[in-house]
Design a protein around this motif. Structure first.
Motif, PDB file in Angstrom:
ATOM      1  N   VAL A  50      47.558  -8.455 -28.306  1.00  0.00           N
ATOM      2  CA  VAL A  50      48.312  -7.049 -28.570  1.00  0.00           C
ATOM      3  C   VAL A  50      49.488  -7.041 -27.870  1.00  0.00           C
ATOM      4  CG1 VAL A  50      48.611  -4.975 -29.499  1.00  0.00           C
ATOM      5  CG2 VAL A  50      46.864  -6.024 -30.215  1.00  0.00           C
ATOM      6  N   PHE A  51      49.022  -6.634 -26.326  1.00  0.00           N
ATOM      7  CA  PHE A  51      49.433  -6.207 -25.330  1.00  0.00           C
ATOM      8  C   PHE A  51      50.789  -7.126 -25.315  1.00  0.00           C
ATOM      9  CE2 PHE A  51      50.707  -4.868 -21.057  1.00  0.00           C
ATOM     10  CZ  PHE A  51      51.046  -3.266 -21.163  1.00  0.00           C
ATOM     11  N   PRO A  52      50.714  -8.423 -25.275  1.00  0.00           N
ATOM     12  CA  PRO A  52      52.123  -9.023 -25.456  1.00  0.00           C
ATOM     13  C   PRO A  52      52.828  -9.018 -26.102  1.00  0.00           C
ATOM     14  CG  PRO A  52      50.397 -10.680 -25.096  1.00  0.00           C
ATOM     15  CD  PRO A  52      49.712  -9.122 -25.470  1.00  0.00           C
ATOM     16  N   LEU A  53      52.704  -7.997 -27.391  1.00  0.00           N
ATOM     17  CA  LEU A  53      53.525  -7.686 -28.777  1.00  0.00           C
ATOM     18  C   LEU A  53      54.496  -5.835 -28.583  1.00  0.00           C
ATOM     19  CD1 LEU A  53      52.164 -10.012 -31.344  1.00  0.00           C
ATOM     20  CD2 LEU A  53      54.211 -10.562 -30.048  1.00  0.00           C
ATOM     21  N   LYS A  54      53.340  -5.567 -27.354  1.00  0.00           N
ATOM     22  CA  LYS A  54      53.635  -4.301 -27.274  1.00  0.00           C
ATOM     23  C   LYS A  54      54.592  -3.246 -27.520  1.00  0.00           C
ATOM     24  CE  LYS A  54      55.193  -3.601 -22.272  1.00  0.00           C
ATOM     25  NZ  LYS A  54      54.550  -4.125 -21.034  1.00  0.00           N
ATOM     26  N   ALA A  55      56.312  -3.922 -27.856  1.00  0.00           N
ATOM     27  CA  ALA A  55      57.346  -2.691 -28.179  1.00  0.00           C
ATOM     28  C   ALA A  55      57.224  -3.384 -30.022  1.00  0.00           C
ATOM     29  CB  ALA A  55      58.501  -3.804 -27.871  1.00  0.00           C
ATOM     30  N   LYS A  56      57.015  -4.107 -30.220  1.00  0.00           N
ATOM     31  CA  LYS A  56      56.796  -4.760 -31.786  1.00  0.00           C
ATOM     32  C   LYS A  56      55.625  -3.551 -32.201  1.00  0.00           C
ATOM     33  CE  LYS A  56      55.420  -8.003 -34.961  1.00  0.00           C
ATOM     34  NZ  LYS A  56      55.667  -9.402 -35.753  1.00  0.00           N
ATOM     35  N   PHE A  57      54.544  -3.294 -31.927  1.00  0.00           N
ATOM     36  CA  PHE A  57      53.766  -2.723 -31.949  1.00  0.00           C
ATOM     37  C   PHE A  57      53.865  -1.598 -32.055  1.00  0.00           C
ATOM     38  CE2 PHE A  57      49.360  -0.762 -31.055  1.00  0.00           C
ATOM     39  CZ  PHE A  57      48.843  -1.066 -32.251  1.00  0.00           C
ATOM     40  N   GLY A  58      54.535  -1.508 -30.890  1.00  0.00           N
ATOM     41  CA  GLY A  58      54.495   0.881 -31.303  1.00  0.00           C
ATOM     42  C   GLY A  58      55.799   0.479 -31.595  1.00  0.00           C
ATOM     43  N   MET A  59      56.353  -0.281 -32.155  1.00  0.00           N
ATOM     44  CA  MET A  59      57.277   0.381 -33.217  1.00  0.00           C
ATOM     45  C   MET A  59      56.696   0.537 -34.486  1.00  0.00           C
ATOM     46  SD  MET A  59      60.101   1.402 -31.939  1.00  0.00           S
ATOM     47  CE  MET A  59      62.189   1.070 -33.035  1.00  0.00           C
ATOM     48  N   MET A  60      56.403   0.103 -35.409  1.00  0.00           N
ATOM     49  CA  MET A  60      54.646  -0.795 -36.104  1.00  0.00           C
ATOM     50  C   MET A  60      54.184   0.552 -36.067  1.00  0.00           C
ATOM     51  SD  MET A  60      54.129  -4.608 -36.110  1.00  0.00           S
ATOM     52  CE  MET A  60      52.654  -3.988 -37.328  1.00  0.00           C
ATOM     53  N   PHE A  61      53.626   0.984 -35.855  1.00  0.00           N
ATOM     54  CA  PHE A  61      52.552   2.194 -35.410  1.00  0.00           C
ATOM     55  C   PHE A  61      53.355   3.100 -35.220  1.00  0.00           C
ATOM     56  CE2 PHE A  61      51.298   5.724 -32.867  1.00  0.00           C
ATOM     57  CZ  PHE A  61      49.835   6.127 -33.424  1.00  0.00           C
ATOM     58  N   TYR A  62      55.065   3.306 -35.102  1.00  0.00           N
ATOM     59  CA  TYR A  62      55.052   4.724 -35.414  1.00  0.00           C
ATOM     60  C   TYR A  62      55.685   4.854 -35.924  1.00  0.00           C
ATOM     61  CZ  TYR A  62      54.202   6.668 -30.906  1.00  0.00           C
ATOM     62  OH  TYR A  62      53.533   7.482 -29.522  1.00  0.00           O
ATOM     63  N   THR A  63      56.601   3.645 -36.485  1.00  0.00           N
ATOM     64  CA  THR A  63      57.198   3.675 -38.246  1.00  0.00           C
ATOM     65  C   THR A  63      56.252   4.119 -39.624  1.00  0.00           C
ATOM     66  OG1 THR A  63      58.685   1.630 -38.265  1.00  0.00           O
ATOM     67  CG2 THR A  63      58.520   1.728 -40.454  1.00  0.00           C
ATOM     68  N   ARG A  64      54.487   2.626 -39.414  1.00  0.00           N
ATOM     69  CA  ARG A  64      54.144   3.726 -40.204  1.00  0.00           C
ATOM     70  C   ARG A  64      53.445   5.111 -40.513  1.00  0.00           C
ATOM     71  NH1 ARG A  64      51.439   1.871 -44.764  1.00  0.00           N
ATOM     72  NH2 ARG A  64      49.121   2.112 -44.825  1.00  0.00           N
ATOM     73  N   LEU A  65      53.286   5.608 -38.811  1.00  0.00           N
ATOM     74  CA  LEU A  65      52.812   7.081 -39.037  1.00  0.00           C
ATOM     75  C   LEU A  65      54.404   7.644 -39.719  1.00  0.00           C
ATOM     76  CD1 LEU A  65      51.345   8.840 -37.376  1.00  0.00           C
ATOM     77  CD2 LEU A  65      52.844   8.961 -35.407  1.00  0.00           C
ATOM     78  N   PHE A  66      54.406   7.573 -39.025  1.00  0.00           N
ATOM     79  CA  PHE A  66      56.213   8.560 -39.522  1.00  0.00           C
ATOM     80  C   PHE A  66      56.310   8.870 -41.634  1.00  0.00           C
ATOM     81  CE2 PHE A  66      58.623   8.331 -35.600  1.00  0.00           C
ATOM     82  CZ  PHE A  66      57.564   9.296 -34.767  1.00  0.00           C
ATOM     83  N   GLU A  67      56.144   6.573 -41.442  1.00  0.00           N
ATOM     84  CA  GLU A  67      56.063   7.099 -43.463  1.00  0.00           C
ATOM     85  C   GLU A  67      54.917   7.995 -43.798  1.00  0.00           C
ATOM     86  OE1 GLU A  67      55.537   2.737 -43.402  1.00  0.00           O
ATOM     87  OE2 GLU A  67      57.505   2.197 -43.376  1.00  0.00           O
ATOM     88  N   MET A  68      53.982   7.459 -43.368  1.00  0.00           N
ATOM     89  CA  MET A  68      52.703   7.908 -43.831  1.00  0.00           C
ATOM     90  C   MET A  68      53.020   9.867 -43.701  1.00  0.00           C
ATOM     91  SD  MET A  68      48.929   6.021 -42.478  1.00  0.00           S
ATOM     92  CE  MET A  68      49.409   7.149 -40.740  1.00  0.00           C
ATOM     93  N   ASP A  69      53.554  10.669 -42.711  1.00  0.00           N
ATOM     94  CA  ASP A  69      53.319  11.941 -42.366  1.00  0.00           C
ATOM     95  C   ASP A  69      55.305  12.326 -41.612  1.00  0.00           C
ATOM     96  OD1 ASP A  69      53.441  14.869 -41.633  1.00  0.00           O
ATOM     97  OD2 ASP A  69      51.519  14.486 -41.115  1.00  0.00           O
ATOM     98  N   PRO A  70      55.645  12.289 -42.648  1.00  0.00           N
ATOM     99  CA  PRO A  70      57.394  12.685 -41.882  1.00  0.00           C
ATOM    100  C   PRO A  70      58.135  13.710 -40.822  1.00  0.00           C
ATOM    101  CG  PRO A  70      57.299  12.094 -44.261  1.00  0.00           C
ATOM    102  CD  PRO A  70      56.035  12.362 -43.982  1.00  0.00           C
ATOM    103  N   VAL A  71      56.819  14.527 -41.398  1.00  0.00           N
ATOM    104  CA  VAL A  71      56.548  15.556 -40.615  1.00  0.00           C
ATOM    105  C   VAL A  71      56.840  15.501 -38.816  1.00  0.00           C
ATOM    106  CG1 VAL A  71      55.829  18.261 -39.713  1.00  0.00           C
ATOM    107  CG2 VAL A  71      56.680  16.902 -42.477  1.00  0.00           C
TER     108      VAL A  71
END
Length: 144
Positions: A16-37
């Motif tokens: 995963v680490f070599p894809l860190k920028a993509k992974f981080g953005m995926m994580f936060y996109t998903r997190l904010f979809e689940m709970d926009p607050v």
């Protein structure tokens, strides 16, 4: 945690680490979809937050030990999260976003054993961080 679980986590994170920028953005996109607050809790850009997420994960993954001890920086991070207002429910959402992001990134390599290892580690880590943020003794360890 068992040595086998630690190996599964470290091996999968190395993919995963070599894809860190993509992974981080995926994580936060998903997190904010689940709970926009939750998005309102961040004062830095998501790109910067993604970098910090991956640095924190790398620190924790590198520091996994069979004796369950957490790196001191992880406990410092927990105290900061407490000051930011991060709650147990936020940790639950972050765990869901983490597992989803790992699954999406690793595909078939995120098998049942690897997922179970990550869930075990995250459950133990989040409990420790919740306790540390609340000022309790960080008595929960990442051991089985």
């Amino acid at each position: 945690m068992t040595p086998a679980e630690i190996r599964l986590i470290q091996t999968s994170f190395a993919k995963v680490f070599p894809l860190k920028a993509k992974f981080g953005m995926m994580f936060y996109t998903r997190l904010f979809e689940m709970d926009p607050v939750i998005k309102g809790m961040f004062s830095t850009s998501i790109a910067r937050q993604s970098e910090m997420l991956m640095q924190a994960l790398a620190l924790i993954v590198r520091g996994l030990r069979t004796d369950g001890a957490l790196p001191p920086k992880a406990l410092e991070m927990a105290a900061r999260h407490g000051r930011y207002g991060v709650t147990e429910q936020h940790y639950q959402k972050m765990g869901e976003a983490l597992i989803w992001s790992l699954s999406e990134t690793l595909g078939d390599a995120f098998d049942a054993s690897t997922e179970a290892a990550w869930r075990n580690a995250y459950d133990r880590l989040s409990t420790t961080m919740i306790n540390a943020a609340a000022g309790a003794s960080p008595g929960v360890e990442l051991t089985t």
